[in-house]
Every structure is written in structure tokens, then in C-alpha cells.
Write an enzyme that holds these catalytic residues in place. Sequence first.
Site, PDB file in Angstrom:
ATOM      1  CE  LYS A 206      34.588  43.836  34.372  1.00  0.00           C
ATOM      2  NZ  LYS A 206      33.532  42.841  34.419  1.00  0.00           N
ATOM      3  NE  ARG A 248      28.958  47.059  39.147  1.00  0.00           N
ATOM      4  CZ  ARG A 248      30.288  47.039  39.247  1.00  0.00           C
ATOM      5  NH1 ARG A 248      31.029  46.675  38.205  1.00  0.00           N
ATOM      6  NH2 ARG A 248      30.884  47.368  40.385  1.00  0.00           N
TER       7      ARG A 248
END
Length: 269
Positions: A206, A248
Site C-alpha cells: 500500500k 492478504r
Amino acid sequence: MGIVNVTPDSFSDGGRFVDPDRAVAQGRALAAAGADILDVGGESTRPGAAPVDEAEERRRVVPVLERLALDPGIPLSVDTTKPGVAAAGLDAGAVIVNDVSAGRRHPAILEVAADAGAGYLAMHMRGEPATMQDDPRYDDVVAEVGDFLVSRLEAARAAGIDDAALAADLGFGVGKTTEHNLTLLARLDELCDRVGVPVVVGPSRKRFLGALTADTAGTVGPPPPDERDDATLAAVVWALERGARVVRVHAARPAAQAVALLAALAEAS
């Protein structure tokens, strides 16, 4: 949970796996590297992403799920907000619905999961992908994310989804600043206790990890997404130590090795 993006525009690997053959090969590679679940998605939720119509999303995910379902032992998740895509994905072999809207965009998706007896993963996201990063604000991000997830999990139960089938995702990087993401990680144990179901953490590659590691990357500015796996691994270990049950990720092997080591350390202690 290994990520299989069958999208042309995902922030990390958009376009790499739009071909079903390549997507299936990627899913099998993630499973071989230690992924326990494969999450197949056909609509990007990166900041600024445009929506995809149902027919196109279904066209992307169903052939991949059908072929991966032929491989024994790996549960499949369909990453979608649309009831029709969720139903098609479950028919194709998925056993989990991963809904980044937590049933707010299309409430009927809760009934689809309930009727199929599927697992249901509700994620926190403020706003829509196209605008969620414009100026996200919270008075108390931990309290507000917790309140949201508790409310949406209750909606899922009311729709008939069994409590044992529920999980919650805090939504790292979606409608949150770097400070918000760090606060959620720092107080993750509080949120795990609050929501009362298994918590899924998805910090993989991210933007906030790139921002935090920009000075150490040897590049001008933040490192590109595929050079954020070391920072991802640090976040994964932190999260698992503080109560997360699922991580994840785009790169399964480092996370799987971290899980194995933490399990061995827990046994030894």
C-alpha cells in the site's frame, strides 16, 4: 490470502493477470508459495479507480475461479461488491465473498452469501474508490472503524449469515491517510477484541508503506509497489502478533514463512 487481480488497473499488478491463463498460473504459484486462500477480484479498488459493470466483472473472474476450483485444497474468495458477481463466483467454486463495501453498496449481496452458506468478509471503506483519498478525516479512526464494522457485521447476521462465517477487514489504505493507517496498526489488538470475529489485514504494497520507507528505498520518492514487500512483511508480522487471523498479500512466501515462524515461537513459549 493470496491476491489474484484480474484487472487492467489495480495499483500493484494491474494488467499482469487479465489473461485467464496467467491469472490461473499466478493463483497456483501463490498456493505453491504458501497461500491458504486465493482471493480473485475483477474490479480495482485503488484510489481513483472507475467502476466496472457487472457483465465485465463477471467475464473477468468466473473463468479464473472455475479453473482454480479444479485444484483441491485451496479455498477461493470472490472479491466483489455486486450480488450478481458474488452469485456467479460462488457458482464457479468460490466459498467466500470478500465485499469491500460491507454490503452498503448492494445490500442483496448479504443474502447471496447467506443463501449459499458462504464465508463473508466485510471491509471498512469510507466513500468510493474514485474519491475516498481526497481528504479522509476521522475524529477517532479506531473507534469509527470499529463502530462501522460492528454495525455491518450485525447487518450480515440479520441477513442470515452465520457468525462462524464472518470476518472483518480494517481497510488499510482505503479512505485513510498514513497516520490513520499507522494508528489502526498500533491499536490493532483493540479492534480485534472489539469486532469479535477473525480480522483480516491487507497492508500489502500500500501507498502508506511506500511513503514511510521513501528515505530507505534508494529511489527518488517512494518505492514502486512491487518494491514494498519488505515493508509489507514488517506490517504482516506486527499484525499477526496483535491478533490478526488472516493477512492478504501479493507475495505469499514471505508471509507464509512469517506465519510458520510465529507459530513455532508461540509453541516454544
